[in-house]
Structure formats: C-alpha cells, structure tokens
Design an enzyme around this catalytic site. Structure first.
Site, short mmCIF file in Angstrom:
data_model
loop_
_atom_site.label_atom_id
_atom_site.label_comp_id
_atom_site.label_asym_id
_atom_site.label_seq_id
_atom_site.Cartn_x
_atom_site.Cartn_y
_atom_site.Cartn_z
N ASP A 264 -35.72 6.56 47.26
CA ASP A 264 -34.73 5.57 46.82
C ASP A 264 -33.89 5.05 47.98
O ASP A 264 -33.56 3.87 48.04
CB ASP A 264 -33.82 6.17 45.74
CG ASP A 264 -34.48 6.09 44.38
OD1 ASP A 264 -35.04 5.02 44.05
OD2 ASP A 264 -34.46 7.09 43.64
N GLU B 297 -29.04 8.90 48.03
CA GLU B 297 -30.12 7.93 47.79
C GLU B 297 -29.61 6.50 47.90
O GLU B 297 -30.39 5.56 47.98
CB GLU B 297 -30.68 8.12 46.38
CG GLU B 297 -31.18 9.53 46.12
CD GLU B 297 -31.76 9.70 44.74
OE1 GLU B 297 -32.98 9.57 44.61
OE2 GLU B 297 -30.99 9.95 43.79
N CYS C 143 -35.88 15.45 50.20
CA CYS C 143 -36.81 15.72 49.10
C CYS C 143 -37.61 14.48 48.70
O CYS C 143 -38.31 14.49 47.70
CB CYS C 143 -36.07 16.29 47.89
SG CYS C 143 -34.91 15.15 47.16
N ARG D 139 -39.75 0.22 45.48
CA ARG D 139 -40.67 1.29 45.86
C ARG D 139 -41.98 1.26 45.07
O ARG D 139 -42.95 1.89 45.44
CB ARG D 139 -40.00 2.66 45.73
CG ARG D 139 -39.52 2.99 44.35
CD ARG D 139 -38.63 4.22 44.34
NE ARG D 139 -39.35 5.42 43.95
CZ ARG D 139 -38.77 6.57 43.64
NH1 ARG D 139 -37.44 6.69 43.70
NH2 ARG D 139 -39.47 7.61 43.29
N HIS E 251 -50.02 11.59 31.91
CA HIS E 251 -49.99 13.00 31.54
C HIS E 251 -51.23 13.73 32.06
O HIS E 251 -51.15 14.82 32.61
CB HIS E 251 -49.92 13.06 30.02
CG HIS E 251 -49.50 14.37 29.51
ND1 HIS E 251 -48.21 14.83 29.62
CD2 HIS E 251 -50.19 15.34 28.90
CE1 HIS E 251 -48.14 16.03 29.09
NE2 HIS E 251 -49.32 16.36 28.64
C1 PEP Z 1 -36.13 10.14 45.99
O1 PEP Z 1 -35.60 9.11 45.57
O2 PEP Z 1 -36.52 10.27 47.18
C2 PEP Z 1 -36.35 11.29 45.11
C3 PEP Z 1 -36.79 12.45 45.56
O3 PEP Z 1 -36.12 11.10 43.77
P1 PEP Z 1 -37.16 10.36 42.79
O4 PEP Z 1 -38.44 10.17 43.56
O5 PEP Z 1 -37.31 11.27 41.62
O6 PEP Z 1 -36.42 9.09 42.48
MG MG Z 2 -34.65 9.13 43.64
#
Ligand code: PEP
Ligand code: MG
Length: 588
Positions: A459, A435, A506, A469, A193
């Site tokens: 992902d 993903e 993203c 990851r 946090h």
């Molecule tokens: C991803 O998996 O690339 C993603 C943007 O989602 P998160 O990192 O929240 O799993």
């Molecule tokens: Mg993800």
C-alpha cells in the site's frame, strides 16, 4: 491423441502429472415440465425430502472437513446450511411449484437463475462468492431430487482434478483428499478459495484456463505446471520426460529449501535477522514453520469476515486467535485488525459502495467508525493473549490522532475485561502499519506512541507513487526501488531503530532477495512474507555481510532511478557475495 498446451494462471507451484478426473457438474434443466393439480402435494414433498437429504449431506461434509482440515475450512458448510434454511429461498421454490404447477427441477433451475441474475449485477467479489454458494446449495438439492447420492470423488488412483470451477465446498472436499495430485480449472484467480487452499496444501494448480474442461475427457493424461501456469493435455513422451526432469529439479529445490529453513537466520558476519510469515488462514501455520518462519508476522484477519455470511461473534474470533496463538507458541503472532471497507465491503453490514475504495473508509478508519465491532475483535485478541505471544497490529494509520484514539479504545476494552476478571496479557504489544506516506513522514511522532511498526510496502508504494496495486495497465510504475520509496523506507527504518523499537516490513518487498538486501542495509532485521519465499530470502541474507549492504545502500540512496539503484546494488553485492542471488534465479 491430440496434444493441447494451454496457458493459465499458476496459483500453486510445482508440477503434477497424471490421469484426469473431470468433476461432474449438475446441469440444471432447461425443460419446463408441467404437473397436474393433484401432483402438486407430492412434488412439494419431493422437494422437502431433497432438502432434508441435502441438510444431512452438508452436516456430514462439515464433520468430514472439520476433522481433516480444521474448523476454518468447515465454515463454508455453516454458510450453506444457513442458505438451505433461508425461508425466502424455500418459499420461492414452493411458490413456483404451487402456482406454476411445475416439477421441482424446473423450479430450482428458475430460482437459481433469479438469484444468479441479482448477484451478477454486483461486481463485488464477496457477492460473486455468495452467488456461487447459492448455486452450490441448489445443485445439491437438485441432485437429491433423484435420490442420487453425491458421487464422492474418491478414485482408486491419484488423479488431476479438472473442472469448470470448484465450488468452495467442493474445493475443501476434493483437495483434502490425498489422491488429488493437481488441479486445472477454467475459472478462478490467485485469491480464489481453491488457489489459497491448493497453496497451503502444496497441490500444484493452474486456474483461469477458460475452456480446459471442454477440451478433455476422463482418462486423458495431463501435466499441470503450477510454477509457470501451463497445462499440457496428452503430452508425447518427449514432453513427459522434459516435465519429469523439471519436476525432479523442483523437488530437489524443495528439499534444498527445507534444508535452508533449518539453518540459522544470520548474515555472513553473524548478525541475526527474523523471517516471519504472512498468512490468511490458521491452517497455514504449520506449513509456514516448515519453510522456516520464526513467527507469524501478519495474520490478515479480514478473511474471518469474508468467509461467512453473518458477522463473526466474539467466540468465533476467539476460537481462531486461540488456535493461532497455541500453534505458534512460543513464537509471536501479529494479529492485524480488519483491513476491510471499500472494495472488500462487508455485505453483512450493507455498506454503500464507495466511489474510490482505496482512499475510502478502509481498515482502521472503518474500525473507528464501527467501534462496537472493533471492540469485539479487540476483546477476542486480548483473551487469546494469555500466553503472551500475541501482538496487536492496526492497518492504514494516517495520522497521530488515530493512534491516540485506537489506544484509548484498547485501554477501555482492557478495563472492561479487568472488571469482569478475564485474564489477558497486560503488556500486549501494540503496533501500527505504516502504509500511508503521510504516516511514514510522521514516523518520529507515531513510534513514540506504539511498541512497534510494520511497513506495508504494497500500500505504501501504491499511495506514494499513485499506482493502483491491482491495475495491470500501470503496474510498470509500481517500483519498490523507486528512489523516493527507498528514501521514505530509510527514514522509517532508521527512525524506529533510533528509538530502539521494532520495525518489520510485511509487504511483498520482504519476499524479494534484492529488496531484502537493500532493507538490511537500511537497518531492517524483521522480514514478513508469504512463507514459500522465506528460504530464498534467508539464503540471500545468509550470504552477505551487513557492512556490504550498508555501504551499497548508502550510495544507492543518492541515485536517480530504480534501474540505476538495481544495477548498482546487484553489481556491488555480486562483487563481494556472488552467492546472494543464486536462489532468486530459480524461483519465480
Ligand atoms: C501491505 O499493504 O503491504 C500489506 C502487507 O497489507 P495488505 O497487502 O494486506 O494490504
Ligand atoms: Mg496493506
């Protein structure tokens, strides 16, 4: 004075220098102080007076934080007020005083150990957080037994805050005060946090320093280098000067970033692209815009669940989404439905821990299994969409049937709102995250069912290359430029473009200049990332022509290894547009 250099985890970039203020900790007593029979009644009253004082203090703190940092940050105090009202906790304390005939201090200390012990045996991050919350509340009650009001950290001169760890309520309180220049903690990680708050407030912070709180005292001088994760206690003037000049460079660089943020998002040959921000808290919106975000490309809504002890109501969701939609308007905000389950379990629902959480009941799988919960979130998203800048984004799609099912539930929800004459954006765009590799291969079918897709490369790479990851031991294999990954991304981007629909990346790849040049060459125009990286990506993309990127990528897609790809792209881009990589060398 002894100079000490310590390495930790830099969680909020920048350099801070100043005098240390050690956060005072309540140390629970280890002395069992017995009382007489006729003192029990008075001891219970003493306990209840302390609880009452704590309640007033928490309410005051809640208002204080709400005013300065917004509602989201004030949630923590609702959680603490609920803990304080918990009958089990209170009756445990009373019982110990009555039955064991001990002072309230001892009772609190024992009860704290009891609950800490229970939560310690559960490795889940959420439960660890709850443990901290209970200790946080008990420490307040303990302090209030002595009628000592909490010493508000409000020093006259700006300070560097040093502590073992910052309890969530302390983080919100201290960091909202303008006088905290930097933070150095023994404990903590990137997603704590404190780290998230420090980043969004631009306060340099280093955590995970193990024992800095034992090595320093009030008044010592400290340098906090949040960029490189280092702190230096009592530096000699030569080191101070070195860091002053590093700070000046960093500040000049920040200014340069802010300038870039205002420039047009278009390539050297005038092709527009859109930088977007990934955020976790609505309070981050304004910082995201200051870095040049042209919308919120990913709002990770699971943080709404992770920050509170009970399930959020539709009103709770709605208040947050409305705030986001308002502060982002007229730019778009992509609200991702919860990506929870597995390791981020919802203790509010008592979900069983899964043996293989990354492959378990995550994200949309969880939402489809808990339809009522899903509909609460969908209703709130729809209600917040009246200004037409909200988009619905659904994570972790594996197969077409899931898309069909989620669309059916979405339509059903819309129908219910129509029946109760609740207004919403009838044409609210709906998209899914790509993903899971299987979904990427099926992109041609999936894109025909939705308005847009967003590729979650974090992902996608994890599942495609079978590399956890979050596991350091195999992180060397987590290669965004692995030729198989690039070919899959090329397939998704080109197919979606062929259908003239919107595609965004993203994942973290969208924040890396080299990767974004490759993605641009594949035809990507929407890049969503941690907002602090927007300027460097913008600088890289503004420095190159789309044609150069396209030609380089066409060749790179035929190569056999990630290293070959990287060498080839860097060489061919550098030849034509040396400016493209200038920024990436400065920023980590
Ligand atoms: C991803 O998996 O690339 C993603 C943007 O989602 P998160 O990192 O929240 O799993
Ligand atoms: Mg993800």
């Amino acid at each position: 004075m002894e100079v000490i250099r310590l390495r930790g985890i830099g969680v909020s970039p920048g350099i801070a220098m100043g005098e240390i203020s050690l956060s005072e900790r309540v140390v629970f007593t280890s002395r069992r102080e017995a009382i007489e029979d006729d003192q029990v009644e008075e001891e219970l009253k003493r306990l209840h007076r302390a609880i009452e004082r704590t309640r007033n203090e928490l309410k005051e703190l809640k208002d204080h934080i709400q005013e300065r940092m917004g509602e989201q940050q004030a949630f923590i105090f609702d959680a603490h007020l609920m803990i304080l009202d918990d009958p089990v906790l209170i009756s445990n304390l009373e019982k110990m005083i009555k039955e064991e005939k001990v002072r309230a201090e001892w009772a609190i200390s024992k009860v704290n150990n009891h609950f800490t012990g229970i939560f310690e045996s559960i490795s889940d991050e959420f439960f660890q957080q709850r443990k901290t919350d209970i200790s946080d509340v008990l420490a307040r009650v303990y302090r209030n037994l002595e009628r000592k009001r909490e010493k508000r950290e409000d020093p006259d001169k700006p300070v560097i805050l040093v502590a073992r760890e910052l309890l969530p309520s302390e983080a919100a309180l201290y960091l909202s005060q303008k006088k905290v220049l930097g933070v150095a903690l023994d404990m903590g990680g990137k997603t704590s946090h404190t780290a998230i708050l420090a980043r969004s407030l631009g306060i340099p912070a280093v955590v995970g320093l193990h024992d800095i709180s034992l090595k320093v005292k009030n008044g010592d001088f400290l340098i906090v280098d949040g960029t490189d994760g280092e702190v230096i206690v009592n530096p000699p003037s030569a080191i101070k000067r070195e860091f002053q000049s590093k700070r000046e460079k960093y500040e000049a660089y920040q200014k340069e970033l802010k300038k870039i943020a205002k420039l047009k998002s278009e390539t050297l040959d005038g092709v527009p692209f859109t930088p977007l921000a990934n955020i976790e808290l609505p309070e981050e919106v304004s910082a995201a815009f200051s870095y040049g975000a042209e919308g919120i490309g990913l709002f990770r809504s699971e943080f709404i669940y992770l920050q509170r002890p009970t399930l959020p109501s539709e009103e709770d969701h709605l208040a947050i989404y409305q705030k986001m939609a308002r502060s982002t308007f007229p730019k778009p905000v992509y609200i991702r439905t919860i990506d929870i389950g597995g390791e981020k379990s919802l203790p509010q629902l008592n979900i069983e821990k899964e043996p293989n959480p990354a492959l378990g009941l995550r994200a949309i799988r969880f939402s489809l299994k808990n339809k009522e919960l899903f509909k609460i979130q969908l209703r709130a998203i729809l209600k917040a969409s009246v200004k037409k800048n909200v988009r619905l984004l659904v994570p972790m799609i594996t197969e077409l049937e899931e898309v069909i099912e989620l669309k059916r539930i979405f339509e059903e929800t819309k129908e219910e709102l129509r029946a109760s004459r609740v207004p919403f954006d009838e044409s609210l765009p709906i998209g899914v995250m790509i993903e899971v590799p299987g979904a990427a291969v099926l992109i041609e079918s999936i894109i025909q069912e939705v308005d847009f897709v967003s590729i979650g490369t974090n992902d996608l790479i994890q599942y495609y290359l079978a590399v956890d990851r979050g596991n350091e031991a195999v992180s060397y294999l987590f290669k965004p430029h692995h030729p198989a990954v690039l070919r899959l991304l090329d397939l998704v981007i080109k197919t979606v473009n062929r259908y003239k629909k919107e595609v965004t990346v993203c994942g973290e790849m969208a924040a890396d200049p080299l990767s974004t040049i490759i993605l641009l060459g594949m035809g990507l125009r929407n890049f969503s990332m941690n907002p602090i990286f927007i300027p460097r990506v913008k600088k890289a993309l503004r420095a190159i022509e789309v044609k150069t990127a396209e030609e380089a990528v066409a060749q790179a897609l035929k190569l056999k290894t990630a290293t070959e790809v990287e060498e080839y792209i860097i060489e061919s881009i550098l030849k034509k547009h040396p400016q493209a990589f200038l920024m990436s060398q400065i920023v980590t």
